[in-house]
Motif scaffolding. Structure first.
Motif, mmCIF file in Angstrom:
data_model
loop_
_atom_site.group_PDB
_atom_site.id
_atom_site.type_symbol
_atom_site.label_atom_id
_atom_site.label_comp_id
_atom_site.label_asym_id
_atom_site.label_seq_id
_atom_site.Cartn_x
_atom_site.Cartn_y
_atom_site.Cartn_z
ATOM 1 N N UNK A 75 8.344 3.993 -10.761
ATOM 2 C CA UNK A 75 8.167 2.657 -10.488
ATOM 3 C C UNK A 75 9.573 1.997 -9.823
ATOM 4 N N UNK A 76 10.554 2.372 -10.185
ATOM 5 C CA UNK A 76 11.864 2.018 -9.511
ATOM 6 C C UNK A 76 11.875 2.519 -8.328
ATOM 7 N N UNK A 77 11.837 3.702 -8.078
ATOM 8 C CA UNK A 77 11.892 4.394 -6.663
ATOM 9 C C UNK A 77 10.995 3.662 -5.535
ATOM 10 N N UNK A 78 9.796 3.206 -6.155
ATOM 11 C CA UNK A 78 8.849 2.911 -5.138
ATOM 12 C C UNK A 78 8.965 1.557 -4.723
ATOM 13 N N UNK A 79 9.298 0.671 -5.818
ATOM 14 C CA UNK A 79 9.697 -0.710 -5.219
ATOM 15 C C UNK A 79 11.049 -0.848 -4.610
ATOM 16 N N UNK A 80 11.858 0.139 -4.958
ATOM 17 C CA UNK A 80 13.160 -0.049 -4.085
ATOM 18 C C UNK A 80 13.103 0.317 -2.688
ATOM 19 N N UNK A 81 12.169 1.314 -2.551
ATOM 20 C CA UNK A 81 11.820 1.853 -1.108
ATOM 21 C C UNK A 81 10.880 0.740 -0.335
ATOM 22 N N UNK A 82 10.090 -0.060 -1.055
ATOM 23 C CA UNK A 82 9.494 -0.990 -0.529
ATOM 24 C C UNK A 82 10.389 -2.225 0.090
ATOM 25 N N UNK A 83 11.543 -2.468 -0.694
ATOM 26 C CA UNK A 83 12.253 -3.506 -0.525
ATOM 27 C C UNK A 83 13.266 -3.147 0.812
ATOM 28 N N UNK A 84 13.467 -1.983 0.885
ATOM 29 C CA UNK A 84 14.323 -1.553 1.869
ATOM 30 C C UNK A 84 13.398 -1.548 3.074
ATOM 31 N N UNK A 85 12.271 -1.158 3.249
ATOM 32 C CA UNK A 85 11.490 -0.954 4.379
ATOM 33 C C UNK A 85 11.333 -2.423 4.978
ATOM 34 N N UNK A 86 10.875 -3.677 4.004
ATOM 35 C CA UNK A 86 10.839 -4.771 4.458
ATOM 36 C C UNK A 86 11.952 -5.560 4.963
ATOM 37 N N UNK A 87 12.939 -5.215 4.530
ATOM 38 C CA UNK A 87 14.270 -5.807 4.933
ATOM 39 C C UNK A 87 14.275 -5.170 6.353
ATOM 40 N N UNK A 91 0.813 -1.338 -0.026
ATOM 41 C CA UNK A 91 0.071 0.082 0.042
ATOM 42 C C UNK A 91 0.674 1.221 0.094
ATOM 43 N N UNK A 92 2.134 1.238 0.784
ATOM 44 C CA UNK A 92 2.920 2.539 0.948
ATOM 45 C C UNK A 92 3.487 2.582 -0.626
ATOM 46 N N UNK A 93 3.929 1.467 -1.250
ATOM 47 C CA UNK A 93 4.652 1.428 -2.455
ATOM 48 C C UNK A 93 3.530 2.244 -3.401
ATOM 49 N N UNK A 94 2.233 1.762 -3.337
ATOM 50 C CA UNK A 94 1.302 2.194 -4.377
ATOM 51 C C UNK A 94 1.229 3.742 -4.240
ATOM 52 N N UNK A 95 1.271 4.369 -2.875
ATOM 53 C CA UNK A 95 1.014 5.795 -2.737
ATOM 54 C C UNK A 95 2.288 6.602 -3.025
ATOM 55 N N UNK A 96 3.565 5.941 -2.910
ATOM 56 C CA UNK A 96 4.822 6.621 -3.363
ATOM 57 C C UNK A 96 4.820 6.579 -4.659
ATOM 58 N N UNK A 97 4.380 5.427 -5.571
ATOM 59 C CA UNK A 97 4.305 5.564 -7.013
ATOM 60 C C UNK A 97 3.352 6.480 -7.570
ATOM 61 N N UNK A 98 2.153 6.622 -7.050
ATOM 62 C CA UNK A 98 1.224 7.689 -7.471
ATOM 63 C C UNK A 98 1.731 9.089 -7.294
ATOM 64 N N UNK A 99 2.255 9.540 -6.361
ATOM 65 C CA UNK A 99 3.038 10.481 -6.081
ATOM 66 C C UNK A 99 4.271 11.183 -7.145
ATOM 67 N N UNK A 100 5.151 10.089 -7.257
ATOM 68 C CA UNK A 100 6.269 10.091 -8.122
ATOM 69 C C UNK A 100 5.852 10.075 -9.498
ATOM 70 N N UNK A 101 5.004 9.457 -10.009
ATOM 71 C CA UNK A 101 4.534 9.275 -11.497
ATOM 72 C C UNK A 101 3.721 10.359 -12.012
ATOM 73 N N UNK A 102 2.839 10.866 -10.815
ATOM 74 C CA UNK A 102 2.175 12.307 -11.311
ATOM 75 C C UNK A 102 3.213 13.338 -11.633
ATOM 76 N N UNK A 103 4.244 13.501 -10.700
ATOM 77 C CA UNK A 103 5.123 14.533 -10.773
ATOM 78 C C UNK A 103 6.249 14.389 -11.783
#
Length: 514
Positions: free
Chosen positions: A429-441, A403-415
């Motif tokens: 997409x790159x920045x959102x998924x990388x952020x999710x991976x770091x958070x989960x680890x 869910x956090x990934x989707x929010x980050x993607x939406x904000x970044x994609x529009x901008x």
């Protein structure tokens, strides 16, 4: 324990080998399709029409159900035996088919409205193109219903530590699509050597019929595996069964997680449909190039690890569980960083030659691909990170992270789209998924209570990436005046890859010990 770790390495190799074959065949399929349709409105319609059927498949019996199902099925197989495991399999398969068929009918009835809705699939398309999307989507749902069983069979065989037939199934799926592209779509048949292939002149509809044929192949190739492990279908769902309820308990959050993931693709095409013609397809092909290394490395290792991780969790062997995740993440980081830089530096000639794009189209696809590739390490690490939680039957943590990934993607994609166009979408997409991976680890490390490190391999990975990218770029500059773009790219990619090997050797050996 050594046997288990070597089993992971062996299964990873099997899955990776078939994924490589699948990606090569898939690449050839895309070349055939693009050379027929180009970056056209028809091809944009076909690519967009796949989104909801793909989402339905992913929710019911693809990533959602498989991720929830394998840990419970592995536990049942380990503690109760194969007969109990197959009984559970039948009950879940029956439920998946009923739900998928019901939802497919609803989507088919509402397809036109789903396309034209302003926050729907393709609000930016012209009306004739929207009608084509709706028609193609209805046909695509037939394949989705077939996949509702085939995807679950794949998960069942993997839980039995059988990976060959499930890994071969996507190859057969691609062959079905190639048949549609070569035979069903064109108005003039292809000649292969002395063989003249017939042509049915179905146009873009032929591509969808190829998808249906591929789905049938995807299921049939796995049937011998069911026979080998003595599967017998049993009627009924039996919601009162403890194991069924356990699967559904994990499945609920996983379904929402997959909705978040699939919404990224729908939002991507929604935004891209408002850009210039070809933007949707450019993102599709950029994603295809990105998926080649991501699937070959990240998905292969993650897929092979899940049953073994679930077994370790069932036996509560947490120290070895943590060490397995640590080794996998360190290996992925060091391998994927240089792969991303080398591919991003040298793919231009491959793209222009394979698809016969104009220089402007080649640049668009190349830069979109580079945006995706910047997130290769994050995406591959995410394949392992999410499985570290699902193997423990924890579906809530991946849920809120997605869910956090989707929010980050939406904000970044529009901008970023307003600044960079379609390239901004891939970068988001790159920045959102990388952020999710770091958070989960980070969450995993806090919970596991083991002294583990994930970041120690980053410096060596970055060093290999810089060397590989530099060698690839210099080689390309030196070769471009003396040979064709395709050969210059291929040679530069090989030289760049070879230059990284001294820094990757430790992880290459560690990979064999997973």
């Amino acid at each position: 324990m050594k046997i288990r770790l070597s089993q992971i390495a062996k299964n990873s190799a099997i899955v990776a080998a078939f994924f490589l074959i699948d990606k090569v065949i898939g690449f050839l399929r895309q070349i055939i399709i693009v050379r027929q349709f180009g970056l056209s409105k028809e091809l944009d319609a076909f690519n967009v029409a796949n989104n909801l059927p793909d989402m339905l498949f992913a929710l019911i019996s693809g990533g959602a159900l498989a991720m929830a199902f394998i840990p419970v099925l592995t536990q049942t197989l380990t503690l109760e035996g194969r007969e109990s495991a197959w009984r559970l399999f039948s009950r879940i398969a029956n439920l998946a088919f009923i739900v998928t068929a019901g939802l497919a009918i609803i989507i088919a009835l509402l397809s036109d409205k789903l396309v034209i809705w302003q926050i729907g699939i393709a609000p930016g398309f012209e009306r004739p193109q929207q009608m084509l999307v709706a028609e193609l989507m209805r046909l695509n749902l037939i394949a989705t219903v077939i996949f509702s069983i085939s995807g679950l069979v794949l998960a069942g065989l993997q839980a039995n530590q059988h990976f060959i037939l499930p890994a071969a199934a996507p190859v057969l799926y691609n062959l079905g699509q190639i048949f549609g592209a070569l035979v069903l779509s064109p108005t003039e048949g292809y000649r292969i050597g002395s063989i003249q292939l017939p042509a049915f002149g179905m146009g873009v509809y032929g591509l969808v019929y190829g998808v249906i044929i591929g789905a049938v192949f995807h299921l049939l190739i796995q049937v011998p595996g069911l026979i080998k492990y003595r599967y017998h279908w049993q009627p009924g769902i039996h919601l009162e069964d403890k194991a069924v309820r356990q699967v559904l308990t994990i499945l609920g959050p996983r379904l929402v997680t997959m909705v978040f993931i699939q919404l990224i693709f729908i939002v991507r095409d929604n935004i891209a449909s408002r850009l210039s013609t070809g933007s949707v397809s450019a993102l599709t092909y950029g994603w295809m190039f990105f998926q080649f290394p991501e699937t070959f490395i990240g998905t292969a290792i993650g897929t092979a690890m899940l049953p073994s991780l679930a077994e370790l969790a069932a036996k509560k062997e947490w120290e070895e569980f943590a060490r397995t995740i640590e080794r996998a993440v360190q290996t992925l980081i060091v391998l994927t960083l240089p792969v991303a830089f080398v591919l991003g530096s040298g793919l231009g000639g491959v793209i222009s030659t394979a698809f016969k794009f104009t220089p402007e189209q080649t640049d668009l696809v190349l830069w979109v691909t580079r945006g995706y590739l910047l997130g290769l390490a994050g995406q591959c690490v995410l394949e392992v990170a999410v499985r570290s939680f699902y193997s423990q039957k924890d579906a809530i943590t991946p849920l809120w992270a997605a869910g956090l990934n989707l929010i980050i993607f939406l904000g970044l994609a529009v901008g970023l789209t307003s600044l960079l166009g379609a390239v901004g979408i891939s970068l988001a997409d790159c920045l959102a998924y990388t952020s999710e991976a770091v958070i989960l680890l980070w969450v995993f490390k806090k919970r596991i209570h083991q002294n583990i490190s994930f970041s120690s391999s980053i410096p060596r990975g970055l060093a290999a990436a810089l060397i590989g990218g530099l060698v690839t770029t210099i080689s390309l500059l030196l070769l471009q005046d003396y040979t064709r773009p395709l050969f210059a790219s291929l040679i530069a990619l090989v030289l760049g890859g070879v230059a990284t090997l001294p820094l990757l050797w430790k992880e290459m050996k560690q990979l064999t010990r997973l």
